[in-house]
Motif scaffolding. Structure first.
Motif, mmCIF file in Angstrom:
data_model
loop_
_atom_site.group_PDB
_atom_site.id
_atom_site.type_symbol
_atom_site.label_atom_id
_atom_site.label_comp_id
_atom_site.label_asym_id
_atom_site.label_seq_id
_atom_site.Cartn_x
_atom_site.Cartn_y
_atom_site.Cartn_z
ATOM 1 N N ASP A 73 55.248 67.744 41.077
ATOM 2 C CA ASP A 73 54.017 68.226 41.702
ATOM 3 C C ASP A 73 54.319 69.262 42.778
ATOM 4 O O ASP A 73 53.476 70.112 43.090
ATOM 5 N N TYR A 74 55.520 69.213 43.345
ATOM 6 C CA TYR A 74 55.899 70.119 44.425
ATOM 7 C C TYR A 74 56.821 71.245 43.958
ATOM 8 O O TYR A 74 56.791 72.336 44.522
ATOM 9 N N VAL A 75 57.655 70.966 42.972
ATOM 10 C CA VAL A 75 58.588 71.992 42.483
ATOM 11 C C VAL A 75 58.379 72.245 40.995
ATOM 12 O O VAL A 75 59.331 72.453 40.252
ATOM 13 N N GLY A 76 57.126 72.261 40.578
ATOM 14 C CA GLY A 76 56.813 72.590 39.194
ATOM 15 C C GLY A 76 57.077 74.060 38.915
ATOM 16 O O GLY A 76 57.187 74.891 39.827
ATOM 17 N N PHE A 77 57.165 74.397 37.643
ATOM 18 C CA PHE A 77 57.514 75.773 37.255
ATOM 19 C C PHE A 77 56.503 76.782 37.800
ATOM 20 O O PHE A 77 56.895 77.825 38.333
ATOM 21 N N GLY A 78 55.244 76.476 37.704
ATOM 22 C CA GLY A 78 54.218 77.406 38.172
ATOM 23 C C GLY A 78 54.294 77.665 39.662
ATOM 24 O O GLY A 78 54.176 78.806 40.118
#
Length: 123
Positions: A73-78
């Motif tokens: 949720d914090y280091v997602g690709f987007g």
């Protein structure tokens, strides 16, 4: 016939700020694109190696299962690519502005001390 290499001594007395601005803009855009691509590649490699799932499991072991926490949720690709793009845009603006300011400063200082002396040879 032995030809002696010619040597020419030149002085770089002035740099055109507009040409420095254009060149620094193009080079900083290239650096920004490279930054975004490198970020995408590194994130994909880390995700493929399972680093994020391992870290997520480690955090669940440390904190406990009662806390709902997902690292992606914090280091997602987007989010990572969005941050890299913002940094790249700031990089383009700052590098272009700094290069132009440095060109003006070079012109002022070369007027005082005579510029940069360069010796060219056709060895």
């Amino acid at each position: 016939m032995d030809s002696v290499p010619r040597r020419v001594r030149l002085t770089l007395a002035r740099v055109d700020p507009w040409s420095v601005t254009k060149l620094s803009f193009l080079l900083s855009v290239a650096v920004g694109i490279a930054l975004v691509v490198a970020t995408a590649v590194i994130w994909s490699v880390l995700n493929g190696m399972g680093v994020f799932t391992d870290l997520n499991g480690l955090l669940k072991d440390v904190v406990g299962n009662e806390v709902k926490f997902n690292l992606l949720d914090y280091v997602g690709f987007g989010k990572v690519i969005s941050l890299a793009t913002v940094i790249a845009v700031v990089d383009v603006v700052l590098l272009t502005a700094l290069s132009t300011i440095i060109a003006f400063l070079y012109n002022v200082s070369s007027a005082l001390v005579g510029g940069l002396h360069v010796t060219l040879s056709d060895d």
